[in-house]
Design an enzyme around this catalytic site. Structure first.
Site, PDB file in Angstrom:
ATOM      1  N   HIS A 205       0.820  -1.202   0.000  1.00  0.00           N
ATOM      2  CA  HIS A 205       0.000   0.000   0.000  1.00  0.00           C
ATOM      3  C   HIS A 205       0.861   1.262   0.000  1.00  0.00           C
ATOM      4  O   HIS A 205       0.517   2.260  -0.604  1.00  0.00           O
ATOM      5  CB  HIS A 205      -0.905  -0.029   1.232  1.00  0.00           C
ATOM      6  CG  HIS A 205      -1.977   1.005   1.228  1.00  0.00           C
ATOM      7  ND1 HIS A 205      -3.216   0.776   0.691  1.00  0.00           N
ATOM      8  CD2 HIS A 205      -1.989   2.275   1.673  1.00  0.00           C
ATOM      9  CE1 HIS A 205      -3.962   1.855   0.806  1.00  0.00           C
ATOM     10  NE2 HIS A 205      -3.258   2.791   1.411  1.00  0.00           N
TER      11      HIS A 205
ATOM     12  N   HIS B 279     -10.722   2.583  -0.441  1.00  0.00           N
ATOM     13  CA  HIS B 279     -10.871   2.327   0.988  1.00  0.00           C
ATOM     14  C   HIS B 279     -11.680   1.055   1.139  1.00  0.00           C
ATOM     15  O   HIS B 279     -12.708   1.012   1.802  1.00  0.00           O
ATOM     16  CB  HIS B 279     -11.517   3.523   1.689  1.00  0.00           C
ATOM     17  CG  HIS B 279     -10.751   3.941   2.895  1.00  0.00           C
ATOM     18  ND1 HIS B 279     -11.284   4.004   4.148  1.00  0.00           N
ATOM     19  CD2 HIS B 279      -9.448   4.264   3.046  1.00  0.00           C
ATOM     20  CE1 HIS B 279     -10.355   4.379   5.009  1.00  0.00           C
ATOM     21  NE2 HIS B 279      -9.228   4.546   4.366  1.00  0.00           N
TER      22      HIS B 279
END
Lengths: 780, 276
Positions: free
Chosen positions: A73, A121
């Site tokens: 990430h 998200h």
């Protein structure tokens, strides 16, 4: 926990040395698992090697910090080498800062730039839809604000399993799509509306491959005077780091490592602590205060606390400014007593920003924040050198070489593309076209999304000139793109659109991804916007699976090929891997946010039909392209052929359509997408409360259902202003574009013929009942 | 007084979020607006301000302090405790106070509206309750102007004329105490306090979605009995120009023209310039 692995330091707060020096591979793996820092064995060995050279063990702070910095990430260790060859480096005169920061910066006019960011998200939203979606909005706003920009619009592409998915078949630990959609919309609404930035575009897509791993993507667009663009770096040695905003707590620990692993049955209970808690009412003044400080020239650099928290922010700001840094971690305000240093360092608590400020401006900045009731504290400074040093109550808890710290690994993971094997099957031609069109109109992907859109404030800030819903007052209509007029004394606008059709990418990641760009261009052009930049949020499964990575390579190749051909750059983006469900990876989902530049918003066009007795044309060509179509899904057909994009035609069509709009020849424009011509005509008629009588015979020799429901790309339906038909046709001819006159507007029925055969003859009222009613029925 | 000398305080605390467009509405008309934080009026700021230095006060929309208790409740409690007396004097001196959306909710919580038993009643006499749909509703609404006289905020609007001004709120249903609803409504009508009612495009009585919240009598905006305090749920600052008004693409008129929201700001400034 094996006590031999963790040695407590003799201090009054929690601090451990992690015993790597004496650890064999097995012990390294155990430590990796127990600490949940996210390292794999190779990375553990790399950490051990580094500390062996230093002749000491890492502290828990150092160890956790590396886990954050090296997560997929944070450092894109898998995707970066691929993206460099596909979507990066598209040169364009509008580029100001592209791909270099978390948000892209592009030229709007001589004095202004616009800023774009888009990210996922997903995992937090699958666990806790309300908080996950809300903090997604919070994070993306910060990405734009720390460039010095005022956010002007939010977008939110969402992907769920079918709302009709049987409740008793939902796997254990997985939440039903109805619950997820409701929670996610609540989260976006409560955060976006409260913080006062309009949510103007997005998409809601339903497909059962998202059961167990819904996708929540969020994007933000901002506007900034070029002279106020702020970088995320210190200006040189001696800058003071000022921590501003919310306090730091134990919420959002391991958010990025959680985002970089598959979800599983126990994710709900194990990972709830990784979902951050959002607070829009702290955020709103924080935005004001940061932008005011920027405007007053008090800030040398600024960065938001995203994934990895403090640990990601400070090191990168120092390194990018060619400096090292010293941080006093005990000065960070915490939500409670006893938060361990490593937790403070990696917590992803929300509503926090880091400012780098010259020493002479520190007092002014602190006073400014106090006036906004926003907490702000100096916590350290940039120094000469390349080291980062952190103390906690005068004890050194971290000392690392910044290049090692932030220089995460890069992998050339193996990939292979697995072509899909699809049995072609043409469905029976519908006996009753009225019934078939009604079925399509209440299909959840096509049905009116008013239930969602009306819950978002899409007009706050008073700059939304073209709204997401475009219809006669009191009715519903899907617009193609929204338009914001961001600068007070200028008629220029930003057109905003989001799109990806995962049914195409599932069949063919390369051509399907090209379609995502094509549809964005169609949408932008439909309102009068020239495609100007794209942002991408690349949602895929586990990249350690070569076939998933193969899809990723194909998909980004498709995106890159169209965008490069059009010379429209990718400005920023985000990669979200490890979106896996019990039935395998999600469909390749490269969500694309398209930004178009509107030269004069007074010429914008909407999709609702407007005037009786005006000509209706189709621009573009229709082929038998039924792969991934909603019609085949409903009618039981099968085809592996996702629609294809003809690049030359797309480029010419953009020019031709923009010319038509600029010459003010058209009353309404809408692009056929899911459900093809049939659904697009119905949407235009419903929105304008004005019927039409059209004939498809000129489309050639295909079966009527193919003509009506094919999802061929690069097409628009256009209502032409009365008396302008000749000029309209001349303009299109001059671009060498195909077009057909389909018929005329009028009445309160939609009538569709194929030569002598009347296929559809439906009152608008009847269509409206099913189209508008579906989502309300399912969601309450 | 001259337009350029009219000082308008656009008041904000954390969570107000329509202050910039509200500020711009006054600015575009040539007045002298300022975004003022509540702390500046209560002296807790490095840039203090005094209410009496302004000629008009506006409470813009938003979610003041998050609206976590009840819409407008926290903001109004803070104002009452720190600024109550100044505010009463301001209103009694005849200066206009305008509340839009959350601002309307605040004026009701403060007791400035409907103000049947005094300038600022000790307790709120009404409430703006959760919409009947139980959802946030962002949609165009059409308002019928029904105020007959003393039109501080609407002198440029004809009686019975329709105006298209968008709404966006979750709590906009104007409700009075059940046991006193009838008499209070009668009194409000008698006092000419109802300014705007939601209607259908043809001007007839609205139902959902044209009445987005279920307000009694389709009430969208009211004044106090004196007429110089007005609250309304729809957002005139979002329809200041035609270009941000709903549906302009259906009606090809010059977009440089003002939208229906313009009338309210312009009327307010006219009133101040005439009166002071």
């Amino acid at each position: 926990m094996n006590p031999d692995h963790y040695i407590k330091r003799d201090v009054h707060f929690p601090l451990y040395d992690i015993n790597l020096l004496n650890a064999d591979d097995e012990a390294l793996q155990t430590i990796a698992d127990e600490t949940a820092a996210g390292h794999d064995l190779n990375e553990m060995k790399r950490v051990k090697e580094y500390f062996t050279k230093l002749g000491r063990n890492p502290t828990d702070v150092e160890f956790q910090a590396l886990g954050q910095a090296w997560s997929e990430h944070s450092c894109y260790k898998t995707s970066k080498p691929i993206l460099k060859n596909t979507i990066f480096n598209i040169d364009a005169p509008q580029n100001i800062l592209v791909i270099k920061e978390d948000a892209g910066v592009l030229e709007f006019d001589d004095e202004h730039a616009y800023v774009v960011a888009l990210e996922s998200h997903n995992h937090p939203s699958a666990i806790e839809p309300y908080g996950g979606a809300a903090t997604g909005i919070g994070g993306i706003l910060r990405d734009v604000v720390w460039m010095g920009a005022q956010p002007v619009a939010l977008v939110d592409p969402l992907f769920f399993g079918s709302l009709d998915y049987p409740m008793d078949e939902v796997p254990k630990g997985v939440k039903h799509p109805t619950y997820l959609l409701s929670g996610v919309v609540d989260g976006i609404r409560d955060y976006g509306n409260r913080v006062g930035i309009p949510t103007v575009a997005g998409q809601v897509t339903f497909h059962n491959s998202y059961i167990g791993n819904c996708l929540v993507n969020v994007g933000c667009i901002g506007i900034v005077e070029k002279k106020h663009i702020i970088r995320s770096r210190v200006s040189g040695p001696g800058d003071v780091f000022i921590y501003a905003g919310g306090r730091t707590g134990r919420d959002g620990i391991h958010g990025v490592t959680f985002a970089s692993a598959d979800l599983h049955e126990e994710s709900d209970t194990e990972s709830r602590g990784a979902v951050q808690l959002g607070d829009p009412i702290t955020k709103e003044p924080l935005i004001h205060a940061c932008l005011e400080a920027v405007e007053k020239g008090l800030v040398s650099g600024m960065k938001d606390f995203g994934g990895g928290g403090l640990s990601s922010v400070v090191g990168e700001m120092a390194l990018h400014g060619g400096c090292g840094c010293e941080i006093e971690l005990d000065r960070v305000p915490t939500k409670e007593e006893g938060v361990a240093p490593w937790e403070i360092w990696i917590s992803e608590s929300q509503e926090r920003m880091m400012l780098a400020v010259r020493p002479e401006n520190v007092e002014k900045v602190l006073r400014l924040f106090a006036d906004w009731d926003v907490e702000a504290v100096p916590i350290g400074r940039s120094v000469v050198g390349k080291n980062i040093t952190i103390t906690y109550c005068n004890t050194k808890v971290l000392e690392l070489d910044l290049e090692f710290y932030t220089g995460g690994p890069e992998y050339d993971r193996p990939y292979e593309f697995a072509p899909r094997d699809v049995q072609e099957r043409m469905p029976e031609e519908p006996a009753d076209y009225n019934e078939m069109l009604l079925k399509l109109l209440c299909e959840e992907n096509i049905a009116c999304k008013g239930w969602v859109v009306h819950q978002y404030d899409h007009e706050v800030r008073g700059k939304t000139v073209i709204k997401p819903l475009q219809a006669k007052l009191g009715l519903e209509g899907h617009g193609d793109a929204a338009v914001i007029k961001p600068v007070e004394n200028s008629w220029k606008g930003l057109a905003i659109s989001c799109d990806i059709n995962p049914r195409y990418t599932l069949l063919d990641p390369y051509h399907g991804s090209m379609c995502a760009i094509d549809e964005n261009c169609r949408n932008l052009v439909a309102v009068g916007g020239r495609p100007h930049s794209f942002a991408d949020c690349l949602n895929f499964g586990n990249p350690e699976n070569p076939e998933t990575l193969g899809d990723f390579v194909e998909s980004t190749r498709g995106l890159g090929d169209v965008a490069r051909f059009l010379s429209v750059p990718f400005s920023s983006g985000n990669v979200s891997f490890y979106n896996e469900t019990l039935n395998g990876p999600i469909p390749p989902t490269p969500t694309i946010l398209g930004i178009g530049l509107v030269e004069d918003i007074r010429k914008c066009v909407t999709s609702d039909m407007k005037v009786e007795d005006e000509a209706v044309y189709l621009v573009g060509q229709t082929f038998e392209e039924m792969g991934g179509s909603i019609y085949y899904e409903i009618a039981g057909g099968c085809s592996g052929d996702a629609p294809m994009v003809d690049l030359d035609n797309l480029k010419n069509s953009i020019e031709g359509m923009l010319d038509l709009i600029d010459k003010e020849l058209v009353s309404a424009v809408h692009d056929p997408s899911e459900g093809g011509l049939g659904v697009a005509l119905a949407e235009m008629a419903l929105a304008g409360d004005l019927g039409a009588d059209v004939d498809l015979s000129a489309l050639g020799k295909m079966r009527s259902d193919i003509k009506l429901f094919s999802e061929s790309q690069t097409r628009w339906i256009v209502e032409v202003r009365s008396g302008k038909e000749g000029t309209f046709e001349r303009v299109l001819n001059s671009y060498g574009l195909s077009f057909l006159r389909l018929g005329t507007t009028g009445g309160k029925n939609l009538i569709i013929r194929d030569g002598k055969k009347e296929l559809v003859n439906l009152p608008l009222k009847r269509m409206r009942e099913v189209w508008e009613g579906t989502l309300h029925e399912k969601m309450g | 007084m001259d337009l350029k000398d009219i000082r308008v305080a656009v008041l904000r605390i954390e969570g107000t979020n329509c202050e910039e467009e509200s500020f711009l509405a006054f600015k575009r008309l040539g007045a002298d607006p300022e975004m003022v934080h509540l702390k500046q009026l209560t002296g807790d700021s490095s840039h203090p301000r005094k209410l009496k230095d302004y000629h008009a006060l506006m409470f813009p929309g938003g979610f003041s302090a998050g609206d976590y208790v009840r819409a407008g409740a926290i903001f109004s409690a803070r104002i009452k405790s720190s600024l109550g007396r100044d505010l009463v004097r301001f209103v009694e001196d005849g200066y206009p106070v305008l509340g839009i959306c959350n601002g309307f909710q605040i004026l009701v919580e403060l007791g400035l509206l409907p103000g049947l038993s005094g300038t600022m009643t000790g307790r709120a006499e009404a409430v703006l309750a959760t919409n009947d749909s139980n959802r946030f509703e962002c949609r165009p609404t059409i308002l019928k102007h029904v105020k007959r006289g003393n039109r501080v905020f609407t002198e440029k609007m004809g009686y019975g004329e329709l105006f298209t001004i968008p709404s966006a709120h979750a709590e906009g249903k104007f409700v009075l105490p059940e046991d006193r609803e009838k008499e209070m409504l009668e009194e409000m009508v008698k006092n000419d306090q109802i300014v705007f009612q939601y209607v259908k495009p043809d001007g007839t009585k609205a139902e959902y979605p044209f009445n987005p919240n279920g307000s009694i009598l389709n009430i969208a905006g009211i004044t106090n009995p004196a007429g110089n305090v007005m609250g309304m749920m729809p957002h005139p600052e979002r329809a200041f120009y035609r270009s941000t008004s709903p549906n302009w693409t259906r009606h090809p008129l010059p977009l440089e023209d003002f939208g229906d929201g313009w009338y309210i700001f312009s009327s307010l400034l006219n009133y101040v310039s005439r009166r002071f």
